[in-house]
Scaffold this active site. Sequence first.
Site, PDB file in Angstrom:
ATOM      1  N   CYS A  65      32.065 -20.970  16.585  1.00  0.00           N
ATOM      2  CA  CYS A  65      31.384 -21.082  17.876  1.00  0.00           C
ATOM      3  C   CYS A  65      31.005 -22.540  18.174  1.00  0.00           C
ATOM      4  O   CYS A  65      30.126 -23.094  17.513  1.00  0.00           O
ATOM      5  CB  CYS A  65      30.149 -20.183  17.857  1.00  0.00           C
ATOM      6  SG  CYS A  65      29.012 -20.421  19.219  1.00  0.00           S
ATOM      7  N   CYS A  68      27.323 -23.132  19.142  1.00  0.00           N
ATOM      8  CA  CYS A  68      26.467 -22.971  17.955  1.00  0.00           C
ATOM      9  C   CYS A  68      26.414 -24.279  17.174  1.00  0.00           C
ATOM     10  O   CYS A  68      25.340 -24.721  16.752  1.00  0.00           O
ATOM     11  CB  CYS A  68      27.006 -21.863  17.039  1.00  0.00           C
ATOM     12  SG  CYS A  68      27.101 -20.238  17.822  1.00  0.00           S
TER      13      CYS A  68
END
Length: 140
Positions: A65, A68
């Site tokens: 991600c 993230c």
Amino acid sequence: MGAVLSSIGSLLSYLFGASAAGEDSASDGQSGVTAFHSSARWQLHFNSIKNTNQLMVIDFAASWCGPCKQMEPAVHAMAAKFTDVQFAKIDVDELPDVAQEFGVQAMPTFVLVKKGNEVDRVVGAQKEELQRKIEKHRPR
């Protein structure tokens, strides 16, 4: 020699809170973010603080991600700044049952928990919003 290794293992277990057979949670040291890699270890930790007034921020993320990864330095900085708040990191691919338990549907998701109950949440890479909500809910 075996006694020495056993003593070292016991010391490491005491210091880092993991079994001598294998560490399934890890703190990155300085910033105070603890990553959990075992549902059992997570549940023990969660149960140990759910009767306290301490705020816990659970960072649900994934290794693939991008947002993230973008949030990671900010989360570590917040953990260093707000030492009265616990920060936990859960990889949704490693612990999908924990992510499902908290109803995580997008990454990153930050769930703020107090006394075992969700008090707030931030979905997405929103540094300022996360900091504002931590400041709002942390014990004074």
